[in-house]
Structure formats: structure tokens, C-alpha cells
Design an enzyme around this catalytic site. Structure first.
Site, PDB file in Angstrom:
ATOM      1  N   HIS A 122     -40.726  48.832  13.787  1.00 25.70           N
ATOM      2  CA  HIS A 122     -41.550  49.405  12.096  1.00 25.70           C
ATOM      3  C   HIS A 122     -42.845  49.936  12.277  1.00 25.70           C
ATOM      4  O   HIS A 122     -43.535  50.019  11.189  1.00 25.70           O
ATOM      5  CB  HIS A 122     -41.716  47.649  12.201  1.00 25.70           C
ATOM      6  CG  HIS A 122     -41.901  47.373  10.534  1.00 25.70           C
ATOM      7  ND1 HIS A 122     -42.934  46.757  10.090  1.00 25.70           N
ATOM      8  CD2 HIS A 122     -40.698  47.027   9.492  1.00 25.70           C
ATOM      9  CE1 HIS A 122     -43.014  46.372   8.992  1.00 25.70           C
ATOM     10  NE2 HIS A 122     -41.663  46.942   8.524  1.00 25.70           N
ATOM     11  N   LYS A 162     -50.908  45.821   4.822  1.00 23.89           N
ATOM     12  CA  LYS A 162     -50.661  43.925   6.142  1.00 23.89           C
ATOM     13  C   LYS A 162     -53.054  44.901   6.786  1.00 23.89           C
ATOM     14  O   LYS A 162     -51.988  45.429   7.265  1.00 23.89           O
ATOM     15  CB  LYS A 162     -50.168  45.457   6.514  1.00 23.89           C
ATOM     16  CG  LYS A 162     -48.365  44.905   5.719  1.00 23.89           C
ATOM     17  CD  LYS A 162     -47.370  46.069   6.417  1.00 23.89           C
ATOM     18  CE  LYS A 162     -45.941  46.644   5.742  1.00 23.89           C
ATOM     19  NZ  LYS A 162     -45.504  45.387   4.525  1.00 23.89           N
ATOM     20  N   ASP A 205     -64.910  37.477   7.437  1.00 23.09           N
ATOM     21  CA  ASP A 205     -66.812  38.098   7.557  1.00 23.09           C
ATOM     22  C   ASP A 205     -67.516  38.586   8.785  1.00 23.09           C
ATOM     23  O   ASP A 205     -68.470  39.208   9.185  1.00 23.09           O
ATOM     24  CB  ASP A 205     -67.838  37.151   7.251  1.00 23.09           C
ATOM     25  CG  ASP A 205     -67.345  35.621   8.536  1.00 23.09           C
ATOM     26  OD1 ASP A 205     -65.972  34.786   9.069  1.00 23.09           O
ATOM     27  OD2 ASP A 205     -67.834  34.773   9.450  1.00 23.09           O
ATOM     28  N   ASP A 265     -53.095  65.810  18.285  1.00 21.38           N
ATOM     29  CA  ASP A 265     -53.939  65.823  19.201  1.00 21.38           C
ATOM     30  C   ASP A 265     -54.413  65.846  20.194  1.00 21.38           C
ATOM     31  O   ASP A 265     -55.620  65.886  20.757  1.00 21.38           O
ATOM     32  CB  ASP A 265     -55.222  67.767  18.800  1.00 21.38           C
ATOM     33  CG  ASP A 265     -54.689  68.337  18.288  1.00 21.38           C
ATOM     34  OD1 ASP A 265     -53.389  69.478  18.123  1.00 21.38           O
ATOM     35  OD2 ASP A 265     -54.960  69.350  17.141  1.00 21.38           O
ATOM     36  N   HIS A 295     -47.407  46.790  -0.759  1.00 19.68           N
ATOM     37  CA  HIS A 295     -47.338  46.602   1.176  1.00 19.68           C
ATOM     38  C   HIS A 295     -47.989  46.815   1.818  1.00 19.68           C
ATOM     39  O   HIS A 295     -48.068  46.530   2.775  1.00 19.68           O
ATOM     40  CB  HIS A 295     -46.187  48.282   1.090  1.00 19.68           C
ATOM     41  CG  HIS A 295     -45.535  48.177   2.484  1.00 19.68           C
ATOM     42  ND1 HIS A 295     -45.846  48.778   2.992  1.00 19.68           N
ATOM     43  CD2 HIS A 295     -44.625  47.508   1.915  1.00 19.68           C
ATOM     44  CE1 HIS A 295     -44.619  49.076   3.820  1.00 19.68           C
ATOM     45  NE2 HIS A 295     -43.639  48.004   3.730  1.00 19.68           N
ATOM     46  N   LYS A 337     -45.892  52.258  12.269  1.00 18.40           N
ATOM     47  CA  LYS A 337     -46.314  53.622  11.438  1.00 18.40           C
ATOM     48  C   LYS A 337     -47.217  54.291  11.563  1.00 18.40           C
ATOM     49  O   LYS A 337     -48.282  52.950  11.671  1.00 18.40           O
ATOM     50  CB  LYS A 337     -46.135  52.814   9.797  1.00 18.40           C
ATOM     51  CG  LYS A 337     -44.949  52.618   9.713  1.00 18.40           C
ATOM     52  CD  LYS A 337     -45.762  51.357   8.124  1.00 18.40           C
ATOM     53  CE  LYS A 337     -44.652  49.888   8.153  1.00 18.40           C
ATOM     54  NZ  LYS A 337     -43.638  50.289   8.350  1.00 18.40           N
TER      55      LYS A 337
HETATM   56  C1  LIG Z   1     -41.277  44.174   5.335  1.00 16.31           C
HETATM   57  O1  LIG Z   1     -40.796  43.179   4.202  1.00 16.31           O
HETATM   58  C2  LIG Z   1     -40.119  43.741   3.294  1.00 16.31           C
HETATM   59  C3  LIG Z   1     -39.436  42.492   2.771  1.00 16.31           C
HETATM   60  O2  LIG Z   1     -38.311  41.691   3.299  1.00 16.31           O
HETATM   61  C4  LIG Z   1     -38.802  44.563   4.089  1.00 16.31           C
HETATM   62  O3  LIG Z   1     -37.901  44.760   3.009  1.00 16.31           O
HETATM   63  C5  LIG Z   1     -39.560  45.775   4.673  1.00 16.31           C
HETATM   64  O4  LIG Z   1     -38.813  46.506   5.394  1.00 16.31           O
HETATM   65  C6  LIG Z   1     -40.472  45.443   5.669  1.00 16.31           C
HETATM   66  N1  LIG Z   1     -41.225  46.333   6.438  1.00 16.31           N
HETATM   67  C7  LIG Z   1     -41.889  47.343   5.871  1.00 16.31           C
HETATM   68  C8  LIG Z   1     -41.243  48.587   5.400  1.00 16.31           C
HETATM   69  O5  LIG Z   1     -43.000  46.579   5.331  1.00 16.31           O
END
Ligand SMILES: *[C@@H]1O[C@H](CO)[C@@H](O)[C@H](O)[C@H]1NC(C)=O
Ligand SMILES: *[C@@H]1O[C@H](CO)[C@@H](O)[C@H](O)[C@H]1NC(C)=O
Ligand SMILES: *[C@@H]1O[C@H](CO)[C@@H](O)[C@H](O)[C@H]1NC(C)=O
Ligand SMILES: *[C@@H]1O[C@H](CO)[C@@H](O)[C@H](O)[C@H]1NC(C)=O
Ligand SMILES: *[C@@H]1O[C@H](CO)[C@@H](O)[C@H](O)[C@H]1NC(C)=O
Ligand SMILES: *[C@@H]1O[C@H](CO)[C@@H](O)[C@H](O)[C@H]1NC(C)=O
Length: 450
Positions: free
Chosen positions: A152, A368, A373, A159, A366, A154
Site C-alpha cells: 500500500h 494520512k 505540538d 537518483d 485521502h 506510495k
Molecule cells: C484506504 O481505505 C479505503 C476504503 O476502505 C480503500 O478503498 C483504499 O484502498 C485504502 N487505501 C488507500 C488507497 O489509501
């Protein structure tokens, strides 16, 4: 006497390992003078009043591609940079298409390596095929077989010198239709070499039937939450490390993503601000159901024991888990001014016009990340158990706590992004009466005038 001797042996070992720890710390100084830039995708049609303009992820990717002289390594979940997947003619897909073209061109000139989660039957494969045909080396990582998860992560390494990490998938929507946040660090080979070890682990796993345990020494790191890398970012003294999940993918020395998050929450004195798409104190995809409250407990603990202010900015769309809201309402009910309990939850809604509503898996926040502080945490995982137990993700942690800084620190910049979003009209306070259906589904009517 036996016990006394044993105890002595134990304490001596402890003292000795402490010395080693000190010795290792000499290597924590990294000579690089890096440049840190926070980058964002703001979906078309979203406008803030108090604008903190940041470079777009699209511009960032283009500039990184043009900067690349020798190599580009990309860790990715899936690839849909053209909108063939939606069977529509979405003009806002052009940015993704441009990135794909540029990457294909670059693959003809320099070493481009792509690690991608093994695509399912239904997932598109055209982009990776195009890149492979253009000379890129592509390896698929079957996390489902290795850890019952997915890849998952990214991030990009350019370089062995510059890095990008963030929430954006290799998806055209991540550039124009989904709200994303990431970071770039330019000119820092120590950091690039450390994230490179995480990349090499994926690269290796793509051709392995099992996860090595322990990992060979070339994957180990000296940099972690206890001995972070010390370097200059925009001239400011910074302590930085990269965390990784799941724990089975962490070679010696690597802090797991969950331990990073928990230690950052514990370290906060005044506030913990969290912006994530999904938040669940459960294993979201496990059957039978499993409760998983590591993060949830820590948030309640700091709110109670140290009156730390906790804010969660969460997203929803029609495929959000129905369990998310009841648990979020429970967290948000830890709120009482007399006893100084202060946890609040808001839902960030990306408005959608009727035609934007037609775009599947779009118009959502989206992000994350977490900012306290003290420190900034920029990650790639949703916040439910699966992402820390069996899914591969990673995060960049920047700590400039004790530094003298001329410009805004990374923490200050991220805090103002959070406050901009939290205070905007796109965010709706969650309380006892809010339910998923009312908040997440009337989007179209609410914003139908857009
Ligand atoms: C994060 O959660 C969603 C909803 O469950 C999901 O579709 C997604 O693939 C997950 N991951 C990403 C791409 O951040
Ligand atoms: C990286 O360092 C080189 C050489 O010191 C410099 O020319 C370049 O502008 C730097 N790049 C960035 C993005 O700061
Ligand atoms: C940030 O760095 C300071 C020392 O400069 C340290 O005391 C603190 O624990 C660090 N915070 C985190 C979350 O790593
Ligand atoms: C829910 O989302 C999916 C995928 O984005 C979409 O195809 C579907 O039409 C949506 N359903 C509703 C009721 O909005
Ligand atoms: C670092 O400097 C660049 C410009 O060179 C700027 O865009 C960026 O916001 C700065 N980052 C921080 C954390 O101050
Ligand atoms: C911007 O400010 C106006 C006037 O206060 C307000 O109506 C609007 O909702 C604000 N927009 C956002 C995105 O916060």
C-alpha cells in the site's frame, strides 16, 4: 548468589548495549543539507479562504521526473494514470496521462524500477505494461501470499538523492479529484538511502515465497524513533526517521509504523491532530471480526491523563465501513469542558457536482498524516488494524522540537494545513446524532449547485 550473578550479568549487558547505542548515535549525523517541501493535491472545485498554498503533487512529480539523471524507484499500490478505467472522457485525467507519458519516456533513458502490489484480476494493468515495454523494470509484490495484505506504500526515490512520500496513489484522480498530502525531501542521500532499503525489501519480496526473518544486514538501519537521523532541512536542525509496516517487513533497527504513531501520540504535550481517510479500532478486513484498539486507547489515554487536545479529521464516501461512525462517535464523546476532556471528530466532505459524482472512487480526502505540538508524521496507511498488521506502508517522521528555525518548521506548516481544513466549511462536526447516511450520502444534493 546465582540470582545475584545473573542480575549482574543482565545489567552489565544492558550497560554495554547502552554504550553501543551511544556509539551508533555518532552515525546519526547526516551531512546532507536537504530541502523539505510539503505538497498537496486539492481537488478541482475545492477552495479555501485561508489559503496556505503548497506545490501540487502533479508539479512535484513532473519536476522530480525532469530532475532524474540516473534512477527512479517507485513503490506503489496500483496504477490507473489514464481514465480508461472509468470509460469516461474526463478532462481532468490529462495530468495523470502526462505523468504516465513522462515516466514512459524516462524509462527509455534511465533505470526506472517499479514495485507494485500484485494486481487482482479486475485491476487495470495497461500502465505498468506500457512502462515495462518502455524499459522500466516492474516487479509485482504478492503481499496477499506473504502477509495476507497488500503493498500500500506510495513513495519515490530519485537518483538515490531525493525522496517523495505521501497518500497519492499512481492514479489520475490523485492529482485532480482526490485530496492528497505528501512531502518531498531534495538533496539528502542519507534519507534516500534509508528509504531505499525499504524499497529493496519490496524488490526482494517480489521474488520470494517467504518474508526473511531476520532480514539480512543490508536491510537494517541505524535510524529509528530512538536514534533518528540528524540533518538540516531548509537550514533547520531536524531529527528524521522512516517507519514501516507490517512489523515482519521491518529489518533490525526499523521502527514499525504503529510504534511510530504510538510514540508520537505519547510525546505530545498539547495537541494531537490526525487527518486520515479511514479510522477504525478494528481489523477492517478480517473474518472473524477482530477488535484492534492500540491507537484508540492511546488517544483516550493522553486525553485523560495529560489533557491533550485530540482532533480527528476523517473522510467518508459511500463505501466507508458502517462500523466507522459508531466508534468515532464513541471517541468524540470523550468531551467535557469541566473535566478538560477534549477529543473532537470532524468529517471532511469534498463537494461533488453531478458530473464529478459520476467519477468512481473520487471526491474524497485521502490524507494520512498526524501533527502534534512537537512533530510531523506523513504516512501512507489508513488507520485501521490491517494497515499495521499485514499491509505494507511507510511514513516519514520529522522532529524539529529543539531547533532554532528562521522559516516555518515542518510541524508548523502541517499544523496550518490541518487547521485550514478543520476550520473550513467542508468539515462537519460529528456528534451523537450524526450518522453515516446523513453525512456521507446527501453530498450531491448539498452541493448540487457547484
Ligand atoms: C484506504 O481505505 C479505503 C476504503 O476502505 C480503500 O478503498 C483504499 O484502498 C485504502 N487505501 C488507500 C488507497 O489509501
Ligand atoms: C540540490 O543541490 C544542488 C547542488 O548543491 C543544487 O544545485 C540544487 O539546486 C539543489 N536542489 C534543490 C531542489 O534544492
Ligand atoms: C523529538 O526530539 C526530542 C529531542 O530533540 C525528543 O525529546 C522527543 O522525544 C522527540 N519526539 C519524538 C516523537 O520522537
Ligand atoms: C457508490 O460509489 C460507487 C463507486 O464510487 C459508485 O459506482 C456508486 O454509484 C455509488 N453509489 C451511490 C449510491 O452513490
Ligand atoms: C523549504 O524551502 C522551500 C523553498 O526553498 C519552501 O518551499 C518550503 O516551504 C520550505 N519548507 C519549510 C518546512 O519551511
Ligand atoms: C469562506 O468564508 C465564507 C464567509 O465567511 C464562508 O461562507 C465560506 O463557507 C468559507 N469557505 C470555506 C471553504 O471555509
Amino acid at each position: 548468589l546465582f540470582f545475584k550473578g545473573f542480575w549482574l550479568a543482565l545489567t552489565t549487558t544492558a550497560a554495554f548495549s547502552h554504550l553501543q547505542f551511544q556509539k551508533h548515535c555518532c552515525f546519526c549525523f547526516c551531512g546532507c543539507k536537504g530541502k523539505f517541501v510539503l505538497v498537496e493535491s486539492i481537488p478541482v472545485g475545492v477552495e479555501f479562504n485561508s489559503s496556505t498554498p503548497h506545490q501540487s503533487i502533479y508539479e512535484t512529480w513532473l519536476s522530480l521526473i525532469s530532475e532524474a539523471q540516473r534512477s527512479l524507484d517507485i513503490a506503489s499500490f496500483y496504477w490507473t494514470l489514464t481514465n480508461k478505467d472509468t470509460q469516461t472522457q474526463e478532462p481532468t485525467a490529462s495530468q495523470g496521462e502526462k505523468i504516465l507519458q513522462e515516466l514512459a519516456q524516462l524509462s527509455r533513458k534511465i533505470s526506472v524500477r517499479i514495485a507494485v502490489s500484485t494486481p487482482s484480476e479486475t485491476q487495470p494493468k495497461d500502465d505498468i505494461k506500457l512502462l515495462a515495454d518502455s524499459g522500466a523494470e516492474v516487479r509485482t509484490v504478492n503481499m496477499r501470499e506473504l502477509t495476507s495484505g497488500v503493498l500500500h506504500t506510495k513513495f519515490w526515490v530519485i537518483d538515490k538523492k531525493h525522496i517523495y512520500i505521501g497518500s497519492a496513489n499512481m492514479d489520475w484522480r490523485s492529482l485532480t479529484q482526490v485530496k492528497e498530502l505528501g512531502a518531498v525531501v531534495y538533496n539528502c542521500s542519507c534519507l534516500a538511502s534509508d528509504i531505499g532499503k525499504i524499497f529493496e525489501a519490496y524488490w526482494f519480496l517480489a521474488q520470494s515465497k517467504t518474508v526473511p526473518s531476520p532480514w539480512p544486514s543490508q536491510y537494517t538501519t541505524l535510524y529509528n524513533k530512538d536514534t533518528p537521523m540528524q540533518l538540516l532541512l531548509n537550514g533547520t536542525d531536524s531529527r528524521v526517521y522512516l517507519s514501516s509496516s507490517p512489523p515482519s517487513l521491518c529489518a533490525d533497527g526499523r521502527t514499525s509504523d504503529l510504534q511510530a504513531i504510538l510514540s508520537i501520540i505519547r510525546d505530545a504535550q498539547q495537541f494531537v491532530y490526525i487527518a486520515v481517510m479511514n479510522y477504525l479500532p478494528t481489523m477492517e478486513f478480517s473474518s472473524p471480526k477482530r477488535y484492534w484498539a492500540a491507537i484508540d486507547t492511546e488517544l483516550r489515554r493522553v486525553a485523560y491523563e495529560r489533557t491533550v487536545r485530540v482532533r480527528l479529521l476523517i473522510s467518508c464516501w459511500n463505501s466507508s465501513s458502517p462500523f466507522m461512525f459508531p466508534f468515532l462517535r464513541s471517541l468524540a464523546s470523550v468531551q467535557d469542558s469541566r473535566s478538560k476532556l477534549d477529543i473532537q471528530v470532524k468529517i471532511f466532505l469534498v463537494p461533488a457536482s453531478p458530473s464529478q459524482k459520476e467519477i468512481p472512487y473520487a471526491r474524497v480526502n485521502h490524507n494520512k498524516y498526524m501533527v502534534t505540538d512537537k512533530v510531523a508524521y506523513i504516512g501512507t496507511s489508513n488507520w485501521s488494524g490491517d494497515y499495521f498488521v499485514n499491509t505494507a506502508g511507510s511514513a516519514l517522521v520529522v522532529n524539529q522540537t529543539s531547533a532554532q528555525s528562521t522559516g516555518p518548521t515542518v510541524q508548523e506548516q502541517l499544523q496550518s494545513v490541518f487547521e485550514r481544513d478543520w476550520d473550513s466549511s467542508y468539515s462537519i462536526q460529528l456528534n451523537h446524532n450524526t450518522n453515516l447516511k446523513d453525512v456521507c450520502e446527501p453530498q450531491a444534493t448539498q452541493y448540487s449547485d457547484l
